[in-house]
Design an enzyme around this catalytic site. Structure first.
Site, PDB file in Angstrom:
ATOM      1  N   GLY A  23       0.828  -1.191   0.000  1.00  0.00           N
ATOM      2  CA  GLY A  23       0.000   0.000   0.000  1.00  0.00           C
ATOM      3  C   GLY A  23       0.864   1.242   0.000  1.00  0.00           C
ATOM      4  O   GLY A  23       2.060   1.204   0.303  1.00  0.00           O
ATOM      5  N   ASP A 138      -8.087   9.662  12.051  1.00  0.00           N
ATOM      6  CA  ASP A 138      -8.284   9.159  10.687  1.00  0.00           C
ATOM      7  C   ASP A 138      -8.612   7.672  10.683  1.00  0.00           C
ATOM      8  O   ASP A 138      -7.990   6.889   9.977  1.00  0.00           O
ATOM      9  CB  ASP A 138      -7.038   9.429   9.832  1.00  0.00           C
ATOM     10  CG  ASP A 138      -7.299   9.233   8.337  1.00  0.00           C
ATOM     11  OD1 ASP A 138      -8.465   9.400   7.918  1.00  0.00           O
ATOM     12  OD2 ASP A 138      -6.353   8.904   7.603  1.00  0.00           O
TER      13      ASP A 138
END
Length: 650
Positions: A23, A138
């Site tokens: 990622g 987040d």
């Protein structure tokens, strides 16, 4: 290190062999790597080259933050280093994928249990973060990963990616500076407005994440980030039960509470949230596995809360009810109340202490299993009337069909589904009792409906298995097998995969392989049948399934255990009496009743007899295992309770 190419193939610190890219974010890349020193796979996060000092400091702050936190629900730091000006750190390699792998929720009590266990776990992990004076800022599905220890590829969740985490003081500084950081789909209203974040903002984000897991989509979607943020600030989230009727009421209330616009409307802490999820789990088990026939809409035959020591079961009380109790009746229960119908036209409500509380009347025999719905009960009768009544007997509504009600009423969203002898599946409004749609099968129906993947699955006596859209009644597909009297059972095989175990009257049990496709359950085109098992006997009892074990019972008295995925023999046991009542699984035990009055408790793993009693009257109704006891309705109208009693204290 080459700053213009990927890091694959690089050796860091003479220790880490960098592999495939997993990622990438705005400040760093995450790779799979091999730790040569400890011979284990790890994830390694490497900062991008030429980042400005502020971003490098944020990355360093993430490492220091993770190093401060010690909780099984938070990703830990293994090692920290720097090479050629690029900071990196290593952490566990989580193979279970994002938390979205746990959903969307289906009609499966075990899957719901896994979801609520994970939700409770991550709520307590977030509480640990907040107790350390930190705010994540987040939380997204990609920042809550599963550790890969679970049966279906997922495991327990771990919070990661603390790149935006802030100490409370720093968070206030960012707010005063007008900085809005986070991911729009999961951002609290106050964070979207830039007016301040708190621990409650993380709880809102977690609510949005879990809403997506449960429903399959986030609470708000839009064409732009601004559109999504506007909805977070001003629009009420859709009720999750509208998107996914498989979501229990208690869980829906917790999710909507997390998404309250005002922080004071949300849980006060992660620990308080964890307790709400635990209560939702208890409520879901109660309403799904005991109050509905055969363990809920999947009809698995598994019921939680059985005796820990069934070998100590003793008869404790009996209640004489008006009329015989015969197939396909069943004992159901909720909140210390038992329900069973009689052939004299009564649905009897009996307390778990044996006292008759109420007798709800019907115009004819009540042999179809009843279902509790909150503080009311749904039941059908041979006169073709489906009723919803309060627990004190006040009829809320009644719906008249053209033939006797044969299957257990089943709640699905705002609908109640029930089968009738003339081959119809009826869907009526749960509040008004008005008919919304009816599906016509190929022949009479004796079995109760099974619901999975948005499809109502029914089997008729002409040998057809039908799938209808549970919301509209539109036919999805049908396949022909053999005559079915007993109710099929559903077993989940993994994400989006299930086996429908169909017991046919001539003796064959077929495991129909289903998969989610186009939002509905469909037969697997490559492998529509997992296996077929021939009991060489008539079947009137529904299968029961727990984990990888399926229990089958033939009318002649033989009980067999086979494997879920292959239909291979595990054990078999011959009982004396004929078996019409369906077996029930609770914990590591199988509960079986026969028409000769035998009650057996068998080991799920070996089939060995753990407990046995022989009563003078036979049983055709499916027993209930609940609250540490066994409740059995005999054909002469006697309801008996068996509880584990220590003989020294008897």
């Amino acid at each position: 290190m080459d700053s213009d190419s990927g890091m694959g193939g690089t050796l860091l610190a003479e220790r880490y062999e960098v592999g495939e890219l997993l990622g990438e974010g705005g400040s760093a890349q995450v790779y799979r790597a091999l730790d040569r020193q400890l011979d284990r796979s790890v994830a390694i996060k490497i900062v991008h080259p030429h980042l400005p000092p502020s971003d490098r400091e944020r990355f360093s702050r993430e490492i220091r933050t993770l190093a401060r936190l010690s909780h099984p629900g938070i990703v830990t730091v293994y090692d920290l280093g720097e090479q050629a000006g690029r900071i990196y750190f290593t952490m566990p390699l989580l193979s279970g994928g994002p938390i979205t792998a746990l959903g969307p929720l289906e009609d499966d009590p075990l899957q719901l249990g896994r979801f609520l266990t994970a939700a409770t776990f991550v709520a307590r992990a977030l509480h640990h973060v907040h107790a350390a004076g930190l705010i994540h800022r987040d939380l997204t599905p990609g920042n809550i990963l599963l550790d890969g220890t679970g049966d279906d590829g997922g495991g327990m969740p771990r919070i990661m990616d603390f790149g935006l985490v802030a100490l409370t003081e720093y968070s206030r500084h960012l707010t005063r500076s007008g900085v809005t950081l986070g991911t729009p789909q999961y951002m609290a209203p106050e964070q979207a407005r830039g007016v301040g974040v708190s621990h409650s903002s993380d709880l809102y984000a977690l609510g949005a994440v879990l809403y997506r897991v449960a429903c399959g989509s986030p609470p708000f979607v839009g064409d732009s980030d601004q559109s999504v943020l506007y909805q977070h600030v001003y629009d009420a989230p859709p009720d999750p039960r509208e998107l996914n009727p498989a979501i229990p009421d208690g869980l829906a209330q917790v999710l909507l509470g997390l998404l309250s616009k005002k922080p004071q409307g949300r849980p006060v802490s992660g620990e308080a949230l964890a307790q709400q999820f635990e209560q939702a789990r208890r409520d879901a088990w109660e309403s799904g596995s005991r109050s509905q026939y055969r363990g809920g809409r999947g009809r698995s035959g598994e019921q939680p809360g059985g005796p820990l020591s069934p070998e100590r079961l003793k008869p404790v009380w009996s209640a004489a009810l008006p009329g015989e109790i015969t197939w396909p009746s069943a004992v159901t229960g909720q909140d210390g109340l038992l329900a069973v119908g009689t052939r004299r036209g009564h649905l009897m409500l009996v307390s778990s202490s044996g006292a008759v509380q109420h007798s709800l009347t019907a115009g004819d025999e009540v042999t179809a299993p009843a279902a509790f719905q909150g503080r009311s009960v749904l039941y059908g009768a041979m006169d073709g009337v489906l009723r919803r009544s309060t627990l004190d007997g006040r009829v809320m509504w009644s719906h008249k069909t053209r033939a006797e009600i044969t299957g257990a009423p089943t709640r699905w969203g705002h609908l109640v589904l029930a089968t009738s002898r003339d081959g119809h599946l009826h869907a009526v409004n749960a509040q008004s009792g008005e008919l919304e749609w009816a599906y016509r099968a190929a022949g009479p129906i004796a079995a109760s409906p099974v619901i999975w993947g948005g499809a109502a699955l029914i089997a008729d006596e002409e040998g057809w298995v039908h799938a209808a859209d549970a919301q509209s009644g539109a036919q999805l597909w049908r396949v022909q097998l053999q005559t079915v009297h007993a109710t099929p059972a559903l077993a989940r095989l993994g994400r989006g995969q299930a086996a429908l175990l169909i017991p046919t009257w001539p003796g064959e049990v077929h495991a129909l392989h289903l998969q989610m496709q186009g939002g509905h359950a469909q037969p697997n085109p490559q492998e529509p049948l997992l296996w077929t098992y021939d009991l060489e006997d008539e079947i009137w009892a529904a299968p029961a399934v727990s984990g990888e074990t399926v229990i089958l019972a033939g009318w002649g008295g033989r009980v067999r255990a086979v494997t879920l995925r292959g239909g291979d023999d595990l054990w078999n046991r011959q009982l004396t009496g004929r078996i019409t009542a369906s077996p029930v699984i609770s914990g590591q035990y199988v509960y079986v009743a026969t028409e000769a009055g035998e009650l057996h408790v068998l080991s799920l793993s070996t089939g060995q007899n753990v407990w046995r009693i022989h009563e003078p009257v036979g049983v055709q109704a499916t027993p209930l295992v609940s609250g540490g006891g066994l409740y059995v309705a005999f054909m002469d109208g006697t309801l008996k309770a068996y509880l584990p009693i220590d003989e020294r204290n008897a």
